[in-house]
Design a protein around this motif. Sequence first.
Motif, PDB file in Angstrom:
ATOM      1  N   UNK A   1       0.839  -1.207   0.000  1.00 13.81           N
ATOM      2  CA  UNK A   1       0.000   0.000   0.000  1.00 13.81           C
ATOM      3  C   UNK A   1       0.872   1.254   0.000  1.00 13.81           C
ATOM      4  N   UNK A   2       1.958   1.257   0.755  1.00 10.82           N
ATOM      5  CA  UNK A   2       2.857   2.415   0.815  1.00 10.82           C
ATOM      6  C   UNK A   2       3.523   2.654  -0.542  1.00 10.82           C
ATOM      7  N   UNK A   3       3.936   1.582  -1.202  1.00 11.15           N
ATOM      8  CA  UNK A   3       4.565   1.706  -2.522  1.00 11.15           C
ATOM      9  C   UNK A   3       3.559   2.211  -3.530  1.00 11.15           C
ATOM     10  N   UNK A   4       2.356   1.709  -3.461  1.00 15.00           N
ATOM     11  CA  UNK A   4       1.300   2.139  -4.377  1.00 15.00           C
ATOM     12  C   UNK A   4       0.992   3.623  -4.165  1.00 15.00           C
ATOM     13  N   UNK A   5       0.903   4.038  -2.934  1.00 17.92           N
ATOM     14  CA  UNK A   5       0.633   5.452  -2.615  1.00 17.92           C
ATOM     15  C   UNK A   5       1.772   6.369  -3.081  1.00 17.92           C
TER      16      UNK A   5
END
Length: 145
Positions: A137-141
Motif C-alpha cells: 500500500x505504501x509503494x502504491x501510494x
Amino acid sequence: MGGSSSRIDDSPKVEILKEESASSMDSASTDIVIQSTSTTGEDKISTMRREMLEARESELRQIEASQIEEVQRQVHELEAAYDFVRPPPVPRCVDEEHAVVQCYQKQLENGQDVLKCAHLVSIYSECAQKVAAELAAAVSEASKE
C-alpha cells in the motif's frame, strides 16, 4: 685519491666516461658510465610530446573538477526536491518470530512434535502478511504522487 674522467668516444648521442680509482691495494678498477648528451630531433619531439601530454592532463583535470561540481550541485537540487532520506528499517513481527523459535526449540529438546507450534506459526504468518500488505500500500501510494 680522486678519480679522473677522460672521454673515450666523441659520439654526438652517447658519451662514455672512463673513471679510474685506486683501491686500498694499489690496484685500479674501472667504471664505465654512459651518459646521454643527445639534443637530437628525437629528444625535442619527446620533450614537446611530454609538454603536450602534461598540458592535456591539466586541461582534463580542470574539466573533471568542473563536472564534479556540477554533479554535486544536481545531487543537492534533487535532494532538496525529493525526500530520499528513508528511515532505517524497523524489525516487525519480532515477538511472533521469537515465540515460534522458542516453541520449536522446546519441542525438539523434549523430543516432542513440532506441529504443536502450528498456532504460533499461524500468528507469525498473519503478522508477516499484514506487513507485506502495508508495504504494498505504501509503494502504491508513493507511485501515485
